[in-house]
Design a protein around this motif. Structure first.
Motif, mmCIF file in Angstrom:
data_model
loop_
_atom_site.group_PDB
_atom_site.id
_atom_site.type_symbol
_atom_site.label_atom_id
_atom_site.label_comp_id
_atom_site.label_asym_id
_atom_site.label_seq_id
_atom_site.Cartn_x
_atom_site.Cartn_y
_atom_site.Cartn_z
ATOM 1 N N TYR A 36 0.812 -1.216 0.000
ATOM 2 C CA TYR A 36 0.000 0.000 0.000
ATOM 3 C C TYR A 36 0.846 1.267 0.000
ATOM 4 O O TYR A 36 0.440 2.284 -0.562
ATOM 5 N N THR A 37 2.013 1.209 0.582
ATOM 6 C CA THR A 37 2.895 2.368 0.581
ATOM 7 C C THR A 37 3.381 2.658 -0.832
ATOM 8 O O THR A 37 3.408 3.811 -1.271
ATOM 9 N N ARG A 38 3.750 1.618 -1.564
ATOM 10 C CA ARG A 38 4.172 1.792 -2.970
ATOM 11 C C ARG A 38 3.003 2.271 -3.810
ATOM 12 O O ARG A 38 3.161 3.148 -4.662
ATOM 13 N N CYS A 39 1.832 1.713 -3.574
ATOM 14 C CA CYS A 39 0.632 2.135 -4.282
ATOM 15 C C CYS A 39 0.432 3.633 -4.106
ATOM 16 O O CYS A 39 0.223 4.371 -5.075
ATOM 17 N N ALA A 40 0.509 4.103 -2.873
ATOM 18 C CA ALA A 40 0.312 5.521 -2.580
ATOM 19 C C ALA A 40 1.378 6.379 -3.252
ATOM 20 O O ALA A 40 1.073 7.435 -3.806
ATOM 21 N N ASP A 60 -8.452 3.844 -1.119
ATOM 22 C CA ASP A 60 -8.217 2.444 -0.731
ATOM 23 C C ASP A 60 -6.848 2.273 -0.076
ATOM 24 O O ASP A 60 -6.700 1.523 0.897
ATOM 25 N N ALA A 61 -5.840 2.962 -0.615
ATOM 26 C CA ALA A 61 -4.494 2.865 -0.040
ATOM 27 C C ALA A 61 -4.473 3.464 1.367
ATOM 28 O O ALA A 61 -3.917 2.871 2.297
ATOM 29 N N TYR A 62 -5.080 4.638 1.526
ATOM 30 C CA TYR A 62 -5.162 5.239 2.863
ATOM 31 C C TYR A 62 -5.930 4.330 3.818
ATOM 32 O O TYR A 62 -5.540 4.152 4.967
ATOM 33 N N PHE A 63 -7.026 3.750 3.344
ATOM 34 C CA PHE A 63 -7.830 2.877 4.192
ATOM 35 C C PHE A 63 -7.009 1.672 4.655
ATOM 36 O O PHE A 63 -7.044 1.301 5.828
ATOM 37 N N ALA A 64 -6.277 1.066 3.727
ATOM 38 C CA ALA A 64 -5.449 -0.090 4.073
ATOM 39 C C ALA A 64 -4.373 0.271 5.083
ATOM 40 O O ALA A 64 -3.970 -0.566 5.898
ATOM 41 N N LEU A 65 -3.925 1.509 5.053
ATOM 42 C CA LEU A 65 -2.922 1.983 6.012
ATOM 43 C C LEU A 65 -3.563 2.530 7.289
ATOM 44 O O LEU A 65 -2.883 3.112 8.125
ATOM 45 N N GLU A 66 -4.877 2.340 7.406
ATOM 46 C CA GLU A 66 -5.679 2.758 8.562
ATOM 47 C C GLU A 66 -5.657 4.268 8.785
ATOM 48 O O GLU A 66 -5.724 4.748 9.906
ATOM 49 N N GLU A 67 -5.592 5.011 7.710
ATOM 50 C CA GLU A 67 -5.676 6.465 7.753
ATOM 51 C C GLU A 67 -7.059 6.840 7.206
ATOM 52 O O GLU A 67 -7.206 7.276 6.073
ATOM 53 N N TYR A 68 -8.062 6.641 8.044
ATOM 54 C CA TYR A 68 -9.457 6.703 7.606
ATOM 55 C C TYR A 68 -9.931 8.104 7.233
ATOM 56 O O TYR A 68 -10.728 8.259 6.303
ATOM 57 N N GLN A 70 -8.180 10.534 5.846
ATOM 58 C CA GLN A 70 -7.667 10.824 4.509
ATOM 59 C C GLN A 70 -8.393 9.982 3.459
ATOM 60 O O GLN A 70 -8.683 10.459 2.367
ATOM 61 N N ALA A 71 -8.684 8.734 3.803
ATOM 62 C CA ALA A 71 -9.415 7.871 2.874
ATOM 63 C C ALA A 71 -10.785 8.462 2.575
ATOM 64 O O ALA A 71 -11.207 8.529 1.418
ATOM 65 N N ARG A 72 -11.467 8.931 3.617
ATOM 66 C CA ARG A 72 -12.801 9.504 3.423
ATOM 67 C C ARG A 72 -12.747 10.722 2.503
ATOM 68 O O ARG A 72 -13.601 10.893 1.639
ATOM 69 N N THR A 73 -11.724 11.533 2.652
ATOM 70 C CA THR A 73 -11.574 12.710 1.787
ATOM 71 C C THR A 73 -11.524 12.317 0.318
ATOM 72 O O THR A 73 -12.185 12.922 -0.526
ATOM 73 N N HIS A 74 -10.767 11.279 0.008
ATOM 74 C CA HIS A 74 -10.658 10.838 -1.388
ATOM 75 C C HIS A 74 -11.933 10.139 -1.856
ATOM 76 O O HIS A 74 -12.343 10.312 -3.002
ATOM 77 N N TYR A 75 -12.547 9.366 -0.990
ATOM 78 C CA TYR A 75 -13.802 8.725 -1.369
ATOM 79 C C TYR A 75 -14.885 9.753 -1.658
ATOM 80 O O TYR A 75 -15.719 9.550 -2.538
ATOM 81 N N LEU A 76 -14.877 10.857 -0.934
ATOM 82 C CA LEU A 76 -15.873 11.909 -1.173
ATOM 83 C C LEU A 76 -15.738 12.513 -2.568
ATOM 84 O O LEU A 76 -16.718 12.978 -3.143
ATOM 85 N N ASN A 77 -14.535 12.481 -3.122
ATOM 86 C CA ASN A 77 -14.313 13.005 -4.478
ATOM 87 C C ASN A 77 -14.905 12.095 -5.550
ATOM 88 O O ASN A 77 -14.986 12.497 -6.712
ATOM 89 N N ALA A 78 -15.290 10.903 -5.167
ATOM 90 C CA ALA A 78 -15.937 9.958 -6.090
ATOM 91 C C ALA A 78 -17.128 9.323 -5.381
ATOM 92 O O ALA A 78 -17.371 8.131 -5.469
ATOM 93 N N GLN A 85 -17.532 2.216 0.839
ATOM 94 C CA GLN A 85 -16.275 2.624 1.455
ATOM 95 C C GLN A 85 -16.492 3.813 2.392
ATOM 96 O O GLN A 85 -15.889 3.872 3.469
ATOM 97 N N LEU A 86 -17.338 4.745 1.975
ATOM 98 C CA LEU A 86 -17.630 5.898 2.829
ATOM 99 C C LEU A 86 -18.328 5.465 4.115
ATOM 100 O O LEU A 86 -18.007 5.959 5.204
ATOM 101 N N GLU A 87 -19.253 4.531 3.994
ATOM 102 C CA GLU A 87 -19.924 4.013 5.184
ATOM 103 C C GLU A 87 -18.912 3.407 6.160
ATOM 104 O O GLU A 87 -18.922 3.697 7.355
ATOM 105 N N THR A 88 -18.022 2.588 5.642
ATOM 106 C CA THR A 88 -17.021 1.929 6.480
ATOM 107 C C THR A 88 -16.056 2.928 7.108
ATOM 108 O O THR A 88 -15.724 2.810 8.288
ATOM 109 N N CYS A 89 -15.610 3.916 6.336
ATOM 110 C CA CYS A 89 -14.718 4.943 6.879
ATOM 111 C C CYS A 89 -15.383 5.689 8.027
ATOM 112 O O CYS A 89 -14.764 5.919 9.065
ATOM 113 N N CYS A 90 -16.634 6.057 7.819
ATOM 114 C CA CYS A 90 -17.348 6.796 8.864
ATOM 115 C C CYS A 90 -17.500 5.944 10.123
ATOM 116 O O CYS A 90 -17.360 6.453 11.244
ATOM 117 N N GLU A 91 -17.754 4.654 9.950
ATOM 118 C CA GLU A 91 -17.829 3.756 11.111
ATOM 119 C C GLU A 91 -16.492 3.730 11.849
ATOM 120 O O GLU A 91 -16.450 3.828 13.079
#
Length: 107
Positions: A36-40, A60-68, A70-78, A85-91
């Protein structure tokens, strides 16, 4: 081609030699391999960071790195393509009101 370039010039930035489509593909492969670090890093090398595919994979990369957050910010853009994914991040962030909102939006 890239291995030859790297061998000829070790200080060459390989990511700069790739176009955004190739970077996205390599980032997907790194994500599927669990790197995930290389992916990012590959995604962050892209010139265009506005496409839904880029934002979802970066999320997805942020989520896998447990940086929820930041992940939510990117998911909101799509948003319309990643409601689950947004539901899970918010949880994960303890924002149950928004988790419920995204769960309802999926129905």
């Amino acid at each position: 081609r890239l291995l030859l370039l790297a061998h000829i010039s070790p200080d060459l930035d390989i990511a700069a030699a790739l176009d955004d489509d190739e970077l996205l593909l390599r980032a997907k492969l790194a994500h599927y391999a669990g790197d995930y670090t290389r992916c990012a890093a590959l995604l962050d090398s892209a010139a265009d960071r506005t496409s839904p595919d880029w934002n979802i994979l970066r999320g997805d990369a942020y989520f896998a790195l447990e940086e929820y957050a930041q992940a939510r910010t990117h998911y909101l853009n799509a948003e319309d393509r990643c409601l689950r994914q947004l539901e899970t991040c918010c949880e994960k962030l303890g924002d149950y009101k928004m988790a419920y909102y995204y769960a309802c939006k999926q129905r």
